[in-house]
Scaffold this active site. Structure first.
Site, PDB file in Angstrom:
ATOM      1  CG  HIS A 124      -1.861   1.010   1.449  1.00 56.91           C
ATOM      2  ND1 HIS A 124      -1.557   2.286   1.871  1.00 56.91           N
ATOM      3  CD2 HIS A 124      -3.194   0.993   1.270  1.00 56.91           C
ATOM      4  CE1 HIS A 124      -2.658   2.999   1.942  1.00 56.91           C
ATOM      5  NE2 HIS A 124      -3.679   2.240   1.577  1.00 56.91           N
ATOM      6  CG  ASP A 204       0.626  -2.514   6.170  1.00 49.41           C
ATOM      7  OD1 ASP A 204      -0.346  -2.713   6.927  1.00 49.41           O
ATOM      8  OD2 ASP A 204       0.565  -1.788   5.165  1.00 49.41           O
ATOM      9  CD  GLN A 207      -6.768  -4.663   4.344  1.00 50.97           C
ATOM     10  OE1 GLN A 207      -7.677  -5.390   4.770  1.00 50.97           O
ATOM     11  NE2 GLN A 207      -6.973  -3.394   4.079  1.00 50.97           N
ATOM     12  CE  LYS A 230      -7.191  -0.199   6.268  1.00 44.26           C
ATOM     13  NZ  LYS A 230      -7.936   0.006   5.029  1.00 44.26           N
ATOM     14  CB  CYS A 368      -3.850   3.300  -1.484  1.00 44.72           C
ATOM     15  SG  CYS A 368      -5.052   4.572  -1.183  1.00 44.72           S
TER      16      CYS A 368
HETATM   17  N1  PMP Z   1      -1.683  -0.733   4.600  1.00 44.42           N
HETATM   18  C1  PMP Z   1      -2.629  -1.522   4.080  1.00 44.42           C
HETATM   19  C2  PMP Z   1      -2.267  -2.916   3.642  1.00 44.42           C
HETATM   20  C3  PMP Z   1      -3.938  -1.042   3.957  1.00 44.42           C
HETATM   21  O1  PMP Z   1      -4.880  -1.815   3.429  1.00 44.42           O
HETATM   22  C4  PMP Z   1      -4.230   0.261   4.393  1.00 44.42           C
HETATM   23  C5  PMP Z   1      -5.637   0.835   4.250  1.00 44.42           C
HETATM   24  N2  PMP Z   1      -6.234   0.582   3.018  1.00 44.42           N
HETATM   25  C6  PMP Z   1      -3.215   1.034   4.952  1.00 44.42           C
HETATM   26  C7  PMP Z   1      -1.948   0.498   5.047  1.00 44.42           C
HETATM   27  C8  PMP Z   1      -3.465   2.396   5.469  1.00 44.42           C
HETATM   28  O2  PMP Z   1      -4.340   2.349   6.554  1.00 44.42           O
HETATM   29  P1  PMP Z   1      -4.981   3.688   7.159  1.00 44.42           P
HETATM   30  O3  PMP Z   1      -5.589   4.394   5.977  1.00 44.42           O
HETATM   31  O4  PMP Z   1      -6.000   3.197   8.121  1.00 44.42           O
HETATM   32  O5  PMP Z   1      -3.885   4.456   7.769  1.00 44.42           O
END
Ligand code: PMP
Length: 410
Positions: A124, A204, A207, A230, A368
């Site tokens: 991401h 990270d 997910q 999430k 993203c």
């Molecule tokens: N890493 C991953 C794998 C994600 O899916 C996301 C959110 N889509 C993020 C980072 C960023 O998370 P946040 O927008 O809650 O900071």
């Protein structure tokens, strides 16, 4: 195990809403954010209505109670990921803020010109751009573990990319939010440790935290980041886990109240972690909400949630594969609770717009993760993702909706 998805669903007020045709709407966007159970909403509501006060500063009873509630949420989170101590849990705004905090704090002190940071091709933007920014400032180099056509990382490349003495940080996702690949994190960490035990490893877990039991001690990662929103909790709250001995050596990134030990105009000394990294009045209600989300997941059982979602995933995969012109991105060995796909006849945004007319919420775009789109040679995908409350009729609605898109554009 008797997993009663109907009963679970009833606990989510938003899922009881109906679309313009009075049909319950199909929410297939849990990867972006999950809906909230009443248990979490009530915990936050109760705090605002009956206990609201700031923390730490007050000696009066209500403030002391709020401090207890705040710190008890930290303990719950520590237990949830099996941290050694609650002092290894830093509250942040979310995964993005957690990765940035790690990059700026650890990176500013420990990265030197010529050092290297390794990430993966499935990240991401939060786990790319944060490292790019600090790499630029410290004149370090960013390298990428490539991904194969099936969506699995090419793990054989790790020994080529990770260089003893040179690589300082390796950061990668547990589960890709774009194509769902579940990386063999434990195996990857073991490989990296064998190359150089000094390398710091960040996972990270945005997910994975809502779907898979995480045990940071068993994984042996140095840092782990995830978001409350999430995992059935509120927005504006997330976690950076860090091994205490490492956190202790890291400087603060933000200065202000509550993160200090002694302040004079000449010099300030800092509080120990995690306070050192939590300057100012924190998002108290959100922390309490996150604690409640952890309780909720524990009540339902994370393994039961995982099994339910995998069942939905298999069902969805079979049904979607039968749709003419539909291509699912990747076929990794293990996939998290989502499917990313394209439809030959229409752009993903048009598909999502038509599905919305049928009361089906899916995500379309690059999620993203623009480098993933570039790697697979497409501008965008449609992503259907699942949570503890997803039911098979929602997948059936999605299939009907996609067949309608095929009829309209085909
Ligand atoms: N890493 C991953 C794998 C994600 O899916 C996301 C959110 N889509 C993020 C980072 C960023 O998370 P946040 O927008 O809650 O900071």
């Amino acid at each position: 195990m008797n997993y009663n998805v109907d009963e679970i669903r009833k606990q989510f007020p938003v899922l009881a809403l109906h679309d313009k045709d009075s049909k319950p709407f199909a929410f297939l966007d849990s990867t972006a954010t999950t809906q909230k159970p009443e248990f979490v909403i009530d915990a936050m509501d109760n705090f605002y209505r009956k206990h609201y006060s700031s923390i730490k500063r007050g000696v009066y009873t209500m403030s002391a109670q709020t401090t207890d509630a705040y710190e008890s949420a930290r303990k719950k989170v520590a237990k949830f990921i099996n941290a050694q101590s609650e002092n290894e849990i830093v509250f942040t705004r979310g995964t993005t803020a957690s990765i940035n905090l790690c990059a700026w704090s650890y990176g500013r002190k420990f990265l030197h010109p010529g050092d290297e940071i390794v990430i993966s091709a499935l990240e991401h933007h939060a786990n790319i751009v944060s490292w790019q920014l600090i790499a630029e400032e410290r004149r370090a180099k960013l390298k990428v573990i490539p991904v194969a056509d099936d969506g699995d990382l090419i793990l054989e490349k790790i020994p080529e990319l990770v260089i003893p003495g040179k690589t300082k940080i390796v950061a990668f996702a547990h589960i890709s939010n774009t194509i769902g690949t579940e990386n063999p994190v434990k195996e990857m960490i073991r490989t990296i440790r064998k190359i150089d035990p000094e390398i710091k490893i960040l996972i990270d877990a945005a997910q994975s935290a809502p779907h898979i039991k995480i045990d940071v001690q068993d994984l042996d990662c140095d840092f782990l980041a995830f978001s409350g929103h999430k995992m059935y909790g509120p927005t504006g709250i997330g976690v950076l886990y860090g091994k205490y001995d490492i956190l202790k050596e890291m400087p603060p990134v933000e200065g202000g109240g509550e993160m200090i030990d002694q302040v004079t105009f000449e010099k300030t000394t800092f509080a120990l972690p995690p306070d050192r990294f939590e300057a100012g009045t924190p998002p108290i209600a959100e922390v309490i909400g996150l604690g409640a989300a952890v309780d909720w997941i524990n009540q339902v059982g994370i393994d039961a949630i995982y099994q339910h979602e995998q069942e939905i995933l298999k069902y969805a995969e079979e049904k979607l594969k039968a749709i003419p012109g539909l291509h699912i991105l990747g076929s990794p060995k293990r996939r998290g609770s989502l499917l990313s796909f394209t439809l030959d006849c229409a752009h993903p945004h048009d598909v999502a717009t038509l599905l919305d007319e049928d009361g089906i919420a899916v995500r379309s775009g690059h999620h993203c993760a623009q480098p993933v789109m570039t790697r697979f040679g497409i501008p965008a995908t449609i992503r259907a993702s699942f949570g503890a409350y997803t039911e098979k009729w929602e997948i059936d609605r999605l299939v009907e909706g996609l067949l309608r898109v095929n009829r309209i554009f085909g």
